[in-house]
Design a protein around this motif. Structure first.
Motif, PDB file in Angstrom:
ATOM      1  N   LYS A  54       0.848  -1.196   0.000  1.00 37.14           N
ATOM      2  CA  LYS A  54       0.000   0.000   0.000  1.00 37.14           C
ATOM      3  C   LYS A  54       0.885   1.248   0.000  1.00 37.14           C
ATOM      4  O   LYS A  54       0.569   2.242  -0.639  1.00 37.14           O
ATOM      5  CB  LYS A  54      -0.930  -0.029   1.224  1.00 37.14           C
ATOM      6  CG  LYS A  54      -1.914   1.110   1.283  1.00 37.14           C
ATOM      7  CD  LYS A  54      -2.808   0.978   2.495  1.00 37.14           C
ATOM      8  CE  LYS A  54      -3.669   2.189   2.672  1.00 37.14           C
ATOM      9  NZ  LYS A  54      -4.434   2.155   3.900  1.00 37.14           N
ATOM     10  N   ARG A  55       2.001   1.185   0.687  1.00 36.66           N
ATOM     11  CA  ARG A  55       2.941   2.314   0.759  1.00 36.66           C
ATOM     12  C   ARG A  55       3.525   2.627  -0.618  1.00 36.66           C
ATOM     13  O   ARG A  55       3.687   3.793  -0.975  1.00 36.66           O
ATOM     14  CB  ARG A  55       4.055   1.976   1.762  1.00 36.66           C
ATOM     15  CG  ARG A  55       4.991   3.099   2.009  1.00 36.66           C
ATOM     16  CD  ARG A  55       4.303   4.144   2.876  1.00 36.66           C
ATOM     17  NE  ARG A  55       5.212   5.233   3.093  1.00 36.66           N
ATOM     18  CZ  ARG A  55       4.855   6.500   3.085  1.00 36.66           C
ATOM     19  NH1 ARG A  55       3.609   6.820   2.912  1.00 36.66           N
ATOM     20  NH2 ARG A  55       5.720   7.440   3.293  1.00 36.66           N
ATOM     21  N   THR A  56       3.787   1.628  -1.422  1.00 32.06           N
ATOM     22  CA  THR A  56       4.297   1.831  -2.781  1.00 32.06           C
ATOM     23  C   THR A  56       3.236   2.531  -3.630  1.00 32.06           C
ATOM     24  O   THR A  56       3.548   3.443  -4.409  1.00 32.06           O
ATOM     25  CB  THR A  56       4.693   0.481  -3.417  1.00 32.06           C
ATOM     26  OG1 THR A  56       5.660  -0.155  -2.594  1.00 32.06           O
ATOM     27  CG2 THR A  56       5.233   0.663  -4.820  1.00 32.06           C
ATOM     28  N   VAL A  57       1.992   2.116  -3.467  1.00 31.75           N
ATOM     29  CA  VAL A  57       0.888   2.770  -4.190  1.00 31.75           C
ATOM     30  C   VAL A  57       0.834   4.241  -3.798  1.00 31.75           C
ATOM     31  O   VAL A  57       0.731   5.122  -4.655  1.00 31.75           O
ATOM     32  CB  VAL A  57      -0.460   2.063  -3.886  1.00 31.75           C
ATOM     33  CG1 VAL A  57      -1.627   2.859  -4.448  1.00 31.75           C
ATOM     34  CG2 VAL A  57      -0.455   0.643  -4.424  1.00 31.75           C
ATOM     35  N   GLU A  58       0.912   4.524  -2.505  1.00 28.35           N
ATOM     36  CA  GLU A  58       0.861   5.908  -2.018  1.00 28.35           C
ATOM     37  C   GLU A  58       2.023   6.725  -2.578  1.00 28.35           C
ATOM     38  O   GLU A  58       1.844   7.891  -2.965  1.00 28.35           O
ATOM     39  CB  GLU A  58       0.863   5.925  -0.491  1.00 28.35           C
ATOM     40  CG  GLU A  58      -0.425   5.395   0.102  1.00 28.35           C
ATOM     41  CD  GLU A  58      -0.348   5.172   1.617  1.00 28.35           C
ATOM     42  OE1 GLU A  58       0.746   5.341   2.212  1.00 28.35           O
ATOM     43  OE2 GLU A  58      -1.380   4.810   2.191  1.00 28.35           O
ATOM     44  N   ASN A  59       3.213   6.146  -2.629  1.00 23.69           N
ATOM     45  CA  ASN A  59       4.376   6.867  -3.162  1.00 23.69           C
ATOM     46  C   ASN A  59       4.191   7.191  -4.643  1.00 23.69           C
ATOM     47  O   ASN A  59       4.505   8.301  -5.086  1.00 23.69           O
ATOM     48  CB  ASN A  59       5.656   6.044  -2.962  1.00 23.69           C
ATOM     49  CG  ASN A  59       6.104   6.030  -1.515  1.00 23.69           C
ATOM     50  OD1 ASN A  59       5.748   6.904  -0.737  1.00 23.69           O
ATOM     51  ND2 ASN A  59       6.883   5.018  -1.145  1.00 23.69           N
ATOM     52  N   HIS A  60       3.702   6.218  -5.404  1.00 24.02           N
ATOM     53  CA  HIS A  60       3.473   6.462  -6.832  1.00 24.02           C
ATOM     54  C   HIS A  60       2.428   7.566  -7.043  1.00 24.02           C
ATOM     55  O   HIS A  60       2.598   8.428  -7.912  1.00 24.02           O
ATOM     56  CB  HIS A  60       3.030   5.178  -7.536  1.00 24.02           C
ATOM     57  CG  HIS A  60       4.162   4.286  -7.938  1.00 24.02           C
ATOM     58  ND1 HIS A  60       5.057   4.612  -8.917  1.00 24.02           N
ATOM     59  CD2 HIS A  60       4.541   3.055  -7.480  1.00 24.02           C
ATOM     60  CE1 HIS A  60       5.928   3.651  -9.063  1.00 24.02           C
ATOM     61  NE2 HIS A  60       5.640   2.679  -8.177  1.00 24.02           N
ATOM     62  N   LEU A  61       1.366   7.527  -6.261  1.00 27.17           N
ATOM     63  CA  LEU A  61       0.322   8.559  -6.386  1.00 27.17           C
ATOM     64  C   LEU A  61       0.861   9.936  -6.006  1.00 27.17           C
ATOM     65  O   LEU A  61       0.554  10.941  -6.660  1.00 27.17           O
ATOM     66  CB  LEU A  61      -0.904   8.208  -5.541  1.00 27.17           C
ATOM     67  CG  LEU A  61      -1.796   7.104  -6.103  1.00 27.17           C
ATOM     68  CD1 LEU A  61      -2.900   6.750  -5.106  1.00 27.17           C
ATOM     69  CD2 LEU A  61      -2.395   7.501  -7.433  1.00 27.17           C
ATOM     70  N   THR A  62       1.669   9.988  -4.966  1.00 34.24           N
ATOM     71  CA  THR A  62       2.256  11.255  -4.529  1.00 34.24           C
ATOM     72  C   THR A  62       3.127  11.834  -5.643  1.00 34.24           C
ATOM     73  O   THR A  62       3.048  13.028  -5.950  1.00 34.24           O
ATOM     74  CB  THR A  62       3.086  11.058  -3.241  1.00 34.24           C
ATOM     75  OG1 THR A  62       2.219  10.561  -2.219  1.00 34.24           O
ATOM     76  CG2 THR A  62       3.712  12.362  -2.786  1.00 34.24           C
ATOM     77  N   GLN A  63       3.946  10.991  -6.261  1.00 38.34           N
ATOM     78  CA  GLN A  63       4.811  11.453  -7.350  1.00 38.34           C
ATOM     79  C   GLN A  63       3.989  11.859  -8.584  1.00 38.34           C
ATOM     80  O   GLN A  63       4.293  12.857  -9.238  1.00 38.34           O
ATOM     81  CB  GLN A  63       5.825  10.365  -7.711  1.00 38.34           C
ATOM     82  CG  GLN A  63       6.869  10.157  -6.623  1.00 38.34           C
ATOM     83  CD  GLN A  63       7.756   8.949  -6.901  1.00 38.34           C
ATOM     84  OE1 GLN A  63       7.474   8.151  -7.793  1.00 38.34           O
ATOM     85  NE2 GLN A  63       8.824   8.829  -6.123  1.00 38.34           N
ATOM     86  N   ALA A  64       2.956  11.109  -8.887  1.00 44.41           N
ATOM     87  CA  ALA A  64       2.098  11.440 -10.038  1.00 44.41           C
ATOM     88  C   ALA A  64       1.412  12.791  -9.832  1.00 44.41           C
ATOM     89  O   ALA A  64       1.385  13.634 -10.737  1.00 44.41           O
ATOM     90  CB  ALA A  64       1.057  10.347 -10.246  1.00 44.41           C
ATOM     91  N   LEU A  65       0.899  12.993  -8.621  1.00 40.91           N
ATOM     92  CA  LEU A  65       0.226  14.265  -8.333  1.00 40.91           C
ATOM     93  C   LEU A  65       1.212  15.424  -8.337  1.00 40.91           C
ATOM     94  O   LEU A  65       0.872  16.538  -8.755  1.00 40.91           O
ATOM     95  CB  LEU A  65      -0.534  14.171  -7.010  1.00 40.91           C
ATOM     96  CG  LEU A  65      -1.748  13.235  -7.033  1.00 40.91           C
ATOM     97  CD1 LEU A  65      -2.326  13.079  -5.628  1.00 40.91           C
ATOM     98  CD2 LEU A  65      -2.813  13.732  -7.987  1.00 40.91           C
ATOM     99  N   ALA A  66       2.429  15.190  -7.890  1.00 48.14           N
ATOM    100  CA  ALA A  66       3.456  16.236  -7.917  1.00 48.14           C
ATOM    101  C   ALA A  66       3.758  16.644  -9.356  1.00 48.14           C
ATOM    102  O   ALA A  66       3.882  17.843  -9.660  1.00 48.14           O
ATOM    103  CB  ALA A  66       4.719  15.757  -7.214  1.00 48.14           C
TER     104      ALA A  66
END
Length: 184
Positions: free
Chosen positions: A158-170
């Motif tokens: 789940k943490r990997t998903v959150e990191n990818h989403l954070t980078q995508a939104l950035a």
């Protein structure tokens, strides 16, 4: 004013006598203004309308000399002027409403175009993302899946998903900021 005296002034008015006009004006102008103000509730506008009525009386003085009741004629003119005033007000109000509608509609079209352009730019930016990040972003934002559902489907944390989403939104924020700088 006495009817015979009024009739005398009307005949003299018909011959172009300024003093007869002044006498009729002094006698009836305040009454006409009061009558008009009672309907339109604007003393300045009523005063202008009364002036217009007496201007018409002066310009049509030859025919007015044949009128039986000057007072009735005068108030008929005032009544007609009130009708014209309200008809003009309605036309003006309708015009303003149509112009406001056009403006609102134009604003909506412009906003819709901006939204479509922004959506297109976001889609392009998403396509340029690394495959894993793009896939996670689409599952989250377009398909509406939760982070946990994405992690289960892709067999990642789940943490990997959150990191990818954070980078995508950035990345998308940077693009949005660039677009804002272009327009403003």
């Amino acid at each position: 004013m006495d009817i015979s005296l009024e009739s005398k002034y009307l005949k003299e008015l018909g011959n172009g006598n300024h003093k007869a006009f002044d006498t009729l004006y002094i006698q009836y102008s305040p009454k006409v203004k009061h009558f008009l103000t009672g309907f339109i509730k604007n003393p300045d506008e009523a005063s202008d309308m009364a002036q217009d009525i007496f201007y018409k009386i002066w310009t049509n003085r030859e025919t007015i000399s044949k009128v039986d009741s000057f007072k009735a004629y005068l108030f008929r003119m005032a009544r007609n002027m009130i009708y014209d005033y309200y008809e003009h007000s309605l036309i003006e109000e309708n015009y303003q409403q149509k112009e406001q509608y056009k403006s609102d509609y134009s604003d909506l079209i412009e906003e819709e175009l901006y939204a479509k352009e922004l959506s297109l730019l976001i889609d392009i930016a998403v396509e340029k993302m690394p495959p894993q990040r793009r896939n996670i972003f689409i599952m989250s934002r377009k398909d509406g899946l939760s982070n946990e559902e994405i992690s289960l489907r892709l067999n990642i944390s789940k943490r990997t998903v959150e990191n990818h989403l954070t980078q995508a939104l950035a990345e998308l924020r940077k693009i949005a900021y660039s677009i804002i700088l272009l327009f403003f």
